[in-house]
Design a protein around this motif. Sequence first.
Motif, short mmCIF file in Angstrom:
data_model
loop_
_atom_site.label_atom_id
_atom_site.label_comp_id
_atom_site.label_asym_id
_atom_site.label_seq_id
_atom_site.Cartn_x
_atom_site.Cartn_y
_atom_site.Cartn_z
N GLY A 53 0.77 -1.23 0.00
CA GLY A 53 0.00 0.00 0.00
C GLY A 53 0.80 1.28 0.00
N GLY A 54 2.13 1.18 -0.01
CA GLY A 54 2.94 2.38 -0.04
C GLY A 54 2.93 3.04 -1.40
N GLY A 55 3.67 4.15 -1.50
CA GLY A 55 3.76 4.84 -2.78
C GLY A 55 4.06 6.31 -2.61
N LEU A 56 3.80 7.04 -3.69
CA LEU A 56 4.04 8.48 -3.73
C LEU A 56 2.70 9.21 -3.69
CD1 LEU A 56 5.83 11.01 -4.33
CD2 LEU A 56 5.53 10.48 -6.76
N VAL A 57 2.61 10.19 -2.81
CA VAL A 57 1.38 10.97 -2.70
C VAL A 57 1.74 12.42 -2.39
CG1 VAL A 57 1.08 10.51 -0.23
CG2 VAL A 57 -0.92 10.99 -1.64
#
Length: 122
Positions: free
Chosen positions: A7-11
Amino acid sequence: VQLVESGGGLVQPGGSLRLTCAASGLPFGRYVMGWFRQAPGKEREFVAAITFSTEPYYSDSVKGRFTISRDNVLYMVYLQMNNLKPEDTAIYFCAADKNRSIRMPAFVYDYWGQGIQVTISS
């Protein structure tokens, strides 16, 4: 024992992410489940933890923005992160502590996931 984060990532700043930790190979109900994070050049720090009876505890830096929860049937732990800030950028780790009450030091936790990158940037 396996703890697998997703569920991680760039936001962008102000955005939201939901991290998930899938646990297997341990008596889930006997463990406090926690989330930690580690930014480049910094020590691993406590973010939040939750007991089997779903009592949560948060670090001051995330209180009011993050929510930890767990599903004791599916052996899952979640971290809902809202109003994200650039300083929340880090690798986030899921961890399990066989103690029945919440403890904050990373060294007391028995099992760890591999970590997942969360980046907050415009």
